[in-house]
Scaffold this active site. Structure first.
Site, short mmCIF file in Angstrom:
data_model
loop_
_atom_site.label_atom_id
_atom_site.label_comp_id
_atom_site.label_asym_id
_atom_site.label_seq_id
_atom_site.Cartn_x
_atom_site.Cartn_y
_atom_site.Cartn_z
N CYS A 181 -16.29 -31.26 -2.70
CA CYS A 181 -15.77 -32.37 -3.51
C CYS A 181 -16.92 -33.03 -4.29
O CYS A 181 -17.40 -32.45 -5.25
CB CYS A 181 -14.99 -33.35 -2.64
SG CYS A 181 -13.73 -34.21 -3.60
N HIS A 217 -11.17 -30.12 0.17
CA HIS A 217 -11.80 -30.37 1.47
C HIS A 217 -11.41 -29.30 2.49
O HIS A 217 -10.49 -29.51 3.28
CB HIS A 217 -11.41 -31.75 1.99
CG HIS A 217 -12.00 -32.86 1.18
ND1 HIS A 217 -13.24 -33.38 1.43
CD2 HIS A 217 -11.53 -33.51 0.10
CE1 HIS A 217 -13.51 -34.33 0.55
NE2 HIS A 217 -12.49 -34.43 -0.28
N GLU A 266 -12.80 -28.57 5.11
CA GLU A 266 -13.10 -28.98 6.49
C GLU A 266 -11.85 -29.45 7.24
O GLU A 266 -11.84 -29.50 8.47
CB GLU A 266 -14.18 -30.07 6.51
CG GLU A 266 -13.79 -31.45 6.00
CD GLU A 266 -13.99 -31.63 4.50
OE1 GLU A 266 -13.99 -30.62 3.77
OE2 GLU A 266 -14.14 -32.78 4.05
N1 GLN Z 1 -15.80 -39.49 -5.96
C1 GLN Z 1 -15.35 -38.19 -6.36
C2 GLN Z 1 -13.94 -38.23 -6.94
O1 GLN Z 1 -13.21 -39.17 -6.71
C3 GLN Z 1 -15.38 -37.23 -5.20
C4 GLN Z 1 -14.38 -37.55 -4.13
C5 GLN Z 1 -14.67 -36.88 -2.82
O2 GLN Z 1 -15.75 -36.34 -2.60
N2 GLN Z 1 -13.72 -36.93 -1.91
O3 GLN Z 1 -13.55 -37.34 -7.62
#
Ligand code: GLN
Length: 533
Positions: free
Chosen positions: A376, A506, A508
């Site tokens: 992310c 994600h 994970e």
């Molecule tokens: N801040 C970034 C976004 O909103 C990444 C979000 C995250 O890593 N969950 O796109």
């Protein structure tokens, strides 16, 4: 009808109630029962999505896009189920529902009260999964004696009457502290905690004692006498080297005999204990590897819980112990700290703090051909790094951050532009993606179609996809959005590097024992290969 197990906690918080609850669930599965499990959080937030990781640890995201407590991560990992909004009850959700019903006049002129209105709403949520499983396990967050959790405990008390005593089991997880001055384990706090529980009208059937050294038969007798539970129903849960050993530890003490007896159930089959054997094998690896995790909340054990678990699980399938080295990119890191790292992972996050440190780490991983996994925000930082250093886009940045730049290689998602509220409004939950043939990702998944969970507002700006691919960072997976009529970049890979993968989602949240996530598995495998060099 489903049978029910309530799990409450006494004396202190952070006892591992969630792990005990999930372990009992796993044991029921081994005996052939289908299990579902939910968590009650007594706070007024509707969900933990708006809370800081310092307050709450990781926010666990489910397929249906719910932002939930990290205990749901344990539930999914232990039980291999997919949870969702019904698995998480908060006081905020309960009150939100009641207040909106009240505004619609649905209470027909009644005074709306904790008993019966709040407790009825809680009880209807307790039984929401009833049709989907043989046993529903309900973990009540907080510690017995807290003001906040009282309506949940009261609802549990009423629930025993509603469903019948033979259908509801109460498990109390408590601490037996060790006093170094007298060299003794102490049962008194547990006695008080059980008294408190009984005052509320809930009687424990099983007591799980969290302890650092074994409790004696004498102590069991004492607890049995003072807490009014059978001696056999006093079970100890010692600190284990791995949480995945807890089901075995409980199993060996015949906890299931008590569970079955109290719930008037019988084992459906001989327990299938091959799960224990696979876990035990994974926990005795012959190799070792160090992976650096460069994030913002490094001193906080719970902030990246699912990432650490996924790395450990990936170690288990690669016959390796994964040593996780935490680096705080906010404090300014020196690259010397990365010397022993055979792999580098950058987790998700929000805001600019620590971002330049992450970019420095990525540059190092890229130049030194160290396996890299960006998740992310970690992927977004990898895009920024390649944009600046490979594509020559000076000052490239994300619109989420300062300073502003003409090269917004990471930009706000179209769907997020009109969003005003903070809670539950990100791009959340499972989305599918199509993967490019023969990419590292394709090799890992062994499939061209994947589904992964998301939690973000920004994305790799599609305008820059071509330029970055030309510079070496190729987009190898897209989500095709019919509603937005767009192709959203989901995965990037670096050409000419042994293993450099950035993902917008994600992974994970989807790794489990035995079913280790393919990207974590291959990342650790690549790190082991790097380690050998
Ligand atoms: N801040 C970034 C976004 O909103 C990444 C979000 C995250 O890593 N969950 O796109």
């Amino acid at each position: 009808m489903s049978k029910y197990i309530f799990v409450t906690g006494g004396v202190v918080s952070s006892l591992g109630k969630g792990i005990c609850a999930a372990s009992i669930g796993r044991l029921l599965q081994l005996y052939g029962y289908s299990v579902n499990i939910m968590k009650c959080d007594p706070y007024i937030n509707v969900d933990p999505g708006t809370m800081s990781p310092y307050q709450h640890g990781e926010v666990y995201v489910t397929d249906d896009g719910s932002e939930t407590d990290l205990d749901l991560g344990y539930y999914e990992r232990f039980l291999d189920i997919s949870t969702g909004k019904e698995n998480s009850i908060t006081a905020g959700k309960v009150y939100q529902t009641i207040i909106s019903k009240e505004r619609k006049g649905e209470f027909l002129g009644a005074t709306v009260q904790v008993i019966p209105h709040v407790t009825n709403e809680i009880k209807s949520r307790f039984s929401a999964l009833e049709k989907k499983c043989d046993v529903t396990i309900i973990e009540i967050g907080g510690t017995v004696g807290d003001i906040e959790s009282l309506p949940f405990l009261e609802a549990a008390r009423q629930f025993v009457l509603d469903k019948g005593r033979n259908n509801v089991l109460s498990v109390h997880v408590t601490l037996i502290p060790y006093l170094p001055t007298s060299g003794e384990l102490k049962t008194k706090p547990t006695q008080h905690s059980v008294n408190k529980l009984r005052e509320i009208g809930l009687h424990p059937d099983i007591i799980i004692c969290r302890t650092s050294s074994p409790i004696t038969d004498d102590m069991k007798r004492k607890l049995s006498l003072f807490c009014s539970v059978e001696e056999k129903a006093v079970v100890q849960a010692m600190d284990e080297s791995s949480i995945y050993k807890v089901p075995q530890a409980l199993y060996k003490q015949n906890i299931m005999e008590q569970v079955f007896k109290n719930l008037h159930m019988k084992p459906r089959k001989k327990p299938n204990t091959s799960w224990f054997n696979i876990i035990n094998k994974g926990l005795n690896p012959s190799k070792e590897v160090t992976i650096a995790v460069a994030g913002k909340y490094s001193e906080l054990k719970d902030a990246y819980k699912s990432i650490y678990e996924s790395l450990n699980l990936a170690g288990m399938v690669n016959d390796a112990k994964v040593n996780i080295k935490l680096l705080d990119t906010e404090k300014g890191i020196s690259l010397a700290q990365l010397k022993n790292a055979s792999g580098i992972l950058i987790p998700g996050g929000f805001g600019y703090r620590g971002v330049e440190g992450k970019i420095k780490v990525i540059e190092y991983a890229r130049n030194n051909k160290i396996p890299f996994f960006g998740i992310c925000l970690g992927m977004q930082c990898a895009v920024i790094e390649s944009a600046r250093n490979l594509a020559g886009l000076k000052g490239a940045n994300s619109t989420e951050f300062e300073p502003k730049t003409e090269h917004n290689v990471i930009d706000i998602l179209e769907s997020q532009k009109s969003v005003k509220d903070k809670g539950g409004t990100m791009r959340l939950g499972a989305y599918t993606a199509q993967v490019e043939k023969d990419s590292l990702t394709h090799k890992a998944y062994g499939s061209l179609n994947i589904s992964e969970r998301h939690r973000h507002r920004y994305e790799f700006n599609p305008k820059y996809v071509k330029a970055l691919a030309k510079a070496g960072l190729k987009t190898v997976a897209y989500h095709k959005s019919e509603t937005m009529k767009a192709m959203l970049p989901e995965i990037v890979e670096l050409k000419g590097h042994p293993w450099f993968v950035g993902v917008q989602f994600h992974p994970e949240f989807k790794s489990r024992p035995i079913k280790t996530h393919p990207l974590f598995r291959d990342f650790v495998k690549a790190s082991l290969k790097h380690c050998k060099k």
